[in-house]
Scaffold this motif. Structure first.
Motif: not given
Lengths: 102, 261
Positions: A55-57, B49-56, B78-88, B118-119
């Motif tokens: 979700g970041t750039t 895709d969001a998980l793949a971005d955070t856990f490459p 574990c569905p998302p609990r926050s609208p902030v994707l980075m926190e998923y 890291y994130v």
């Protein structure tokens, strides 16, 4: 435990740590300022150095080879000598650019 | 929409085996179930895709196909609990630890812990480190050092593992990952230290003893009590080099001396 001894050894440890850091600080500054530069357009897909999660750039990964807005840290002075097929100059650039054909 | 419809939609979005919730209507003539299936697919693939971005690195360790299956199973649990994707993905490491198909890769859960850290480090609040002069001034108040409490950079984090997670992570940052992995012994326990400088997070393996000392300081122990535990547990290790790490990485942002505010 003898507290005065502990106080002396704590001060000694902190003093030693500080003098070690002072010796290394100059080398670190040199290393930081001189050794690396951000280079756009040279990284392979998913190998760019900017990563900040979903979700970041920077979103963890670039999606194409030689992406013009993805950067990698490289030894200073080498960026503009590194070939980049997407770059209008033919080499990596220190600022992001629009890739040819993109 | 009624609360009941929202709840049944949320439930059905997590699991493709669930039927389309009753009560959905289309403004144009179309099958709501088909439209719902498209929407559910988009929701699920964006979260995968969001998980793949955070856990490459986790994804690289298990391969894309396994990762998709893992991410889909995680999404149901574990569905998302926050609208902030980075926190998923906060629970991803714990989920992996309890996911039997991943058991053959015992370091996968710790790698997820490391990538999550890291994130969080990348997004931690900025701070101003103490200058070396401010640190030097502490030496003139040595009598207060025993009860001093250190406040460390919020971007600093530690991940302790029974596996070589810092080295494995480092190998995956190289251009030639296969060659870099050849030099890594995965069964070697490591303590990974995360620090941030110039908006880039660096991960290094540090001695376990140093990691324990830093963890005690993070947990609010005074320098004297942290040092006593350190020396009792690691008599052969050097307190100065453990403190030296914090000074070298400019991670000390405040020192609370007894009697001062």
């Amino acid at each position: 435990m003898n507290k005065s001894l502990t106080t002396a050894s704590l001060a000694l440890a902190l003093g030693t740590a500080l003098s070690l850091a002072a010796v290394n600080a100059h080398a670190d500054d040199m290393a930081k300022s001189a050794a690396k530069e951000k280079c756009f357009g040279i990284s392979m897909k998913a190998k760019n150095d900017c990563k900040a999660g979903a979700g970041t750039t920077c979103a963890g990964t670039s999606h194409a080879d030689y992406q013009g807005n993805a950067w990698k840290n490289v030894p200073a002075g080498t960026c503009e000598k590194t070939a980049s097929p997407t770059s209008p100059t033919g080499f990596g650039q220190l600022k992001e650019f629009n890739a040819k054909g993109a | 929409m009624s609360d009941g419809l929202i709840a049944s939609m949320a439930q059905a979005l997590r699991d493709p085996a669930q039927p389309c919730p009753a009560g959905l209507r289309e403004s144009c003539p179309a099958d709501p179930a088909q439209r719902f299936a498209i929407y559910r697919n988009n929701v699920q693939s964006s979260l995968i895709d969001a998980l793949a971005d955070t856990f490459p690195v986790c994804r690289a360790l298990v391969g894309a196909d396994f990762f998709i299956g893992l991410a889909r199973a995680h999404l149901q649990a574990c569905p998302p609990r926050s609208p902030v994707l980075m926190e998923y993905g906060a629970e991803f490491a714990d989920f992996i630890a309890g996911y039997p198909p991943a058991a053959s890769l015992p370091y996968l859960a710790d790698m997820a812990r490391l990538e999550r850290a890291y994130v969080m480090s990348a997004h931690a609040a900025d701070s101003v480190p103490l200058t070396s002069r401010q640190l030097q001034d502490l030496l003139s108040r040595a009598d207060l050092l025993h009860d001093a409490r250190f406040q460390l950079d919020p971007a600093l984090a530690l991940v302790r593992s029974d596996y070589a997670v810092a080295s494995l992570w480092g190998a995956h940052q190289e251009d030639d990952v296969t060659a870099a992995l050849a030099g890594v012994r995965p069964g070697q326990p490591e303590t990974a230290l995360l620090v941030r400088s110039d908006l880039v997070v660096a991960i290094t393996a540090v001695p376990q003893s140093s990691g324990e000392l830093i963890q005690h300081l993070i947990d609010g122990a005074s320098l004297g009590s942290a040092a006593s535990i350190f020396q009792a547990r690691h008599p052969d290790f050097d307190l100065a080099s453990a403190l030296g790490l914090l000074i070298a990485y400019q991670s000390i942002i405040h020192v609370q001396l007894p009697g001062a505010n």
